[in-house]
Write a protein that holds these residues in place. Structure first.
Motif, mmCIF file in Angstrom:
data_model
loop_
_atom_site.group_PDB
_atom_site.id
_atom_site.type_symbol
_atom_site.label_atom_id
_atom_site.label_comp_id
_atom_site.label_asym_id
_atom_site.label_seq_id
_atom_site.Cartn_x
_atom_site.Cartn_y
_atom_site.Cartn_z
ATOM 1 N N LEU A 55 -2.046 0.841 -6.481
ATOM 2 C CA LEU A 55 -2.309 0.314 -5.046
ATOM 3 C C LEU A 55 -3.574 0.914 -4.765
ATOM 4 N N ASP A 56 -3.955 2.047 -4.885
ATOM 5 C CA ASP A 56 -5.127 2.823 -4.424
ATOM 6 C C ASP A 56 -6.455 2.431 -5.694
ATOM 7 N N GLN A 75 0.422 -4.562 6.179
ATOM 8 C CA GLN A 75 0.821 -4.012 4.528
ATOM 9 C C GLN A 75 2.438 -3.389 4.573
ATOM 10 N N ALA A 120 0.892 -1.019 -0.038
ATOM 11 C CA ALA A 120 0.038 -0.089 -0.067
ATOM 12 C C ALA A 120 1.006 1.197 0.024
ATOM 13 N N SER A 121 0.236 2.300 -0.208
ATOM 14 C CA SER A 121 0.873 3.577 -0.361
ATOM 15 C C SER A 121 1.354 4.002 1.572
ATOM 16 N N LYS A 138 -1.736 5.257 3.126
ATOM 17 C CA LYS A 138 -2.925 4.238 3.391
ATOM 18 C C LYS A 138 -2.646 3.002 4.021
ATOM 19 N N ALA A 139 -1.088 2.617 4.182
ATOM 20 C CA ALA A 139 -0.867 1.273 4.451
ATOM 21 C C ALA A 139 -1.290 0.834 5.938
ATOM 22 N N GLY A 170 -4.736 -2.046 -7.526
ATOM 23 C CA GLY A 170 -5.828 -1.369 -7.159
ATOM 24 C C GLY A 170 -7.020 -1.725 -8.129
#
Lengths: 357, 357, 357
Positions: free
Chosen positions: C224-225, B40, B31-32, B35-36, C203
């Protein structure tokens, strides 16, 4: 290529050429001057190619009488015609590998009310809806969707994954390449209280005879009246034609052009790649528009038109782009007038000065 | 994501990283930084993300040794590598939900002369023509059309509704996304007496290994010779590649670009979005072209190039646009010279004047 | 059109109009003022159309009270509403030829784990994968591919050859036109040692309610998102939406626009045709961008923006284009200052000169 041999004299007949040299020379195909071998035919498309032609290994050359004279001694087999390029175009059809299947594949789904010619070919997984028509000798390749009330003329070629919908009518000898959509719903919405209200598109698309549409194009159906492509229009790939556009006969449209709603384009126009044309305007006949140009007003005079800026190294471009913005505040023509005025002031000062010396 | 857990030490092995912290930490995905969550993994792609990394709730971070030193005290689980971005790219493959079907769906239509590897997957309603080849481990998703004489190499991924035609040859490990057309007929017409005469396209398309083509692209077959995409070329969506274009190895082409016929692009070039390139030119290796640029001439020197104008408020733009048109009649460089000349005239007047005082 | 008659009073009810004239007048459809006949309804969309309305042969007119007053004596059958354009939009739905099939065609391939509403329509040769959902009253036309984990809401219309993949989630009342791809893999590659390393896109795409997407569009899944289209977004044909783009509610995007990765567009924006927007920027709410503009920076203020140059005859354009390049070396604003300065020098010379006479 179809891997079949043709004699030089037979090929001459196809293009109404005089032939010179070995009548029974067997030729297997066409190639460029540069790459042709002794089994291949090449064409000379202008005097600037004469030197290349001299060195070409082609078995025979398509030439004008004038070029033949220049090439004597270098080559012995010729087809002599008025237009080598046209002769070449015609001969590509001879060497084409033809699709010869006819009849309906057993996986095609055809509505009982549809009328499909016995000489048409309907490929695997084609779906044909209510009240459709497919004319004689038309080829409908696999996975094509022909939606209700669509009509396809004679001798058409519709490639895989094409969607024909919106009750569009397709003329004769029309070629539509893979994954194109003709008759999709036009982009019509009434804005009201911050929302978009869909306007069902009730018009259709009328495609004339001898029209060619490339792959991945979108030709939308009209809102009330029809979108129209007249006879002989040729369109490249990834082109957008919005609802109620009308394109005149024999107009050519290169890849990635977009034409917004209700615009009319005349006959014999040429749009180079990625040209954008705003909606609700008129473009007269015989207009050429160069690549990536933006057209926002009527064009009422035949001619060639352009917009955009030329490519530069990015660092220099950044400066020029900043100065383009400054143009908003720099009255260029007034500047020139001021310069002229100041020059006359200076000259008057100089002459007065001299008088007084 | 594939909803499977991986241990931190196992992931370290995948990317040849040193790991620090809890070896058996179970991670569910990537994830980024922003947002992780604690299950993650996130990556730090530059020093400017260090503060974001400090605050990230990621269970582990992919970092360089340098970033790790900066993040000590804030995080305890790390994968340390030279290139976090590359490590991230590699790990996306670990977490990918793989398509594992093999074999031929019973609805596929395969010509008896076609050779399809036993380890390939052929989806529902795929149609494969005469003399085609599909290599080992290639995935051909539903509704794909593979026309006569097309060859697809090993380990390819061809998504739904792709049309492969024109006897094109596709290399190994090639990915072609949905609804793209490779091998469609090039846009070749000979104009003669006011009409367009179709030139049947007899060349093909050769796609090298490790090429990637996005969705809704059109890659046309050549007129006589072939259209060529060399190894490692990557192409985004809605891109037009006309007949006889040649694109050099590892060149990247962003969405909505269009390349007209017979143009050659070198190796390791980058075309940003919606670039348009005219036909019959050459672009050397290592050229970058910024978004929406128009290229109308050869580029023989590596570098970065641009065209177009920058965005402005429309009212100001209208004035600048009018003045751009005026530039046709305003000799800019001459203007500067006149200015210089007038200045020297003024100075000379001033000095003479002073002398005489 | 659906070839069914509607009484004037019944149509009035549909749009909450007051009607005037013959209540049982039977109307067969809608048409433009110019082309309407006595069986058709036309609408007056502004005072400038009053003269055309006077001469129209339409059986009845949709008008405001004000227009009705102006048209008394010329026409006798009216529907009086606040917004004739909105009323017209609503009535197009009445005259639409509805697709009434329900149920699943016997050639559709539906994975046993998929949940398809009994009131949905699933066309011929549709393929629906693992764990998919199709909601009530949704129409999935022939040849659509709904890949694993994709969900389609209620009352949607998905036209032929659409590919829904990347586990995308489609809201309610969404319309997606033919040959569009939603959820294709984003264009993500890590460059390393001269090669491009694919970043698997993990994503998805989230499409809100009442969204409309035209034909031949590409809407990529996020890295990812997710890529997000909020409620009420309307998109025309051949549009590219890259990975991780977010488009705010009720924004309208015309044909051939391209939006690069990770860019955010606000609510109620309008992008005219072929606009290009660079990646990783933010555009605020209520921004309008005119056709073919290039957006390379954040836009933080609502308003209307443009770039590009206007169309000119090509010969004049060539001169202007050369001078645009010269702008890199012509300091425009400084030029104006020099001019001002020289003018004051001249004036001072003149006045001193006069004093001394």
């Amino acid at each position: 290529m179809n891997h079949q041999f043709y004699r030089l004299d037979a090929l001459a007949k196809q293009v109404q050429a005089k032939f010179f040299g070995q009548a029974d020379l067997e030729l297997l195909g066409l190639a460029s001057l540069e790459k042709a071998n002794e089994k291949q035919l090449a064409f000379v498309n202008g005097e600037k190619y004469i030197n290349q032609a001299k060195e070409s290994k082609a078995g025979a050359l398509i030439v004008t009488q004038e070029y033949k004279d220049l090439l004597e001694g270098y080559h012995s087999n010729f087809l002599v015609v008025d237009s080598p390029y046209l002769a070449f175009a015609i001969l590509t059809h001879v060497f084409e590998r033809k699709q010869i299947e006819r009849g309906i594949e057993n996986t095609a789904q055809i509505h009982p009310s549809a009328i499909v010619s016995e000489t048409a070919y309907i490929g695997h997984y084609v779906v044909i809806g209510e009240n459709c028509v497919v004319g004689d000798d038309s080829i409908i390749n696999s996975h094509v969707k022909i939606d209700d009330f669509v009509e396809v003329g004679k001798n058409c070629f519709i490639d895989s994954h094409v969607t024909l919908t919106g009750a569009c009518k397709i003329g004769h000898r029309v070629r539509i390449h893979a994954n194109t959509v003709v008759g999709g719903e036009g982009f019509g919405f009434a804005p009201y209280q911050g929302k978009w209200h869909r306007i069902v598109q009730l018009g259709s698309v009328i495609v004339g005879d001898d029209v060619r549409i490339g792959s991945n194009c979108s030709i939308d159906r009209g809102a009330l009246d029809d979108t129209i492509l007249e006879n002989g229009v040729i369109i490249d790939n990834l082109v957008q034609v919005a609802h109620n556009v009308k394109i005149g006969a024999n107009t050519a449209i290169a890849a990635k052009c977009g034409i917004a709603g209700s615009t009319t384009i005349g006959k014999n126009c040429v749009l180079a790649g990625a040209v954008g044309i705003v909606g609700h305007i008129n473009i007269t006949d015989n207009v050429t528009i160069t690549g990536m140009s933006m057209v926002t007003n009527n064009i009422s005079k035949a001619g060639t038109y352009s917009s955009g800026t030329a490519l530069m190294e990015t660092n220099a471009w950044k400066k020029a782009a900043v100065r383009f913005k400054q143009l908003a505040d720099v009255p260029l023509t007034q500047l020139v007038k001021r310069l002229d005025h100041m020059q006359s002031q200076i000259e008057s000062l100089e002459s007065t000065f001299k008088l007084r010396k």
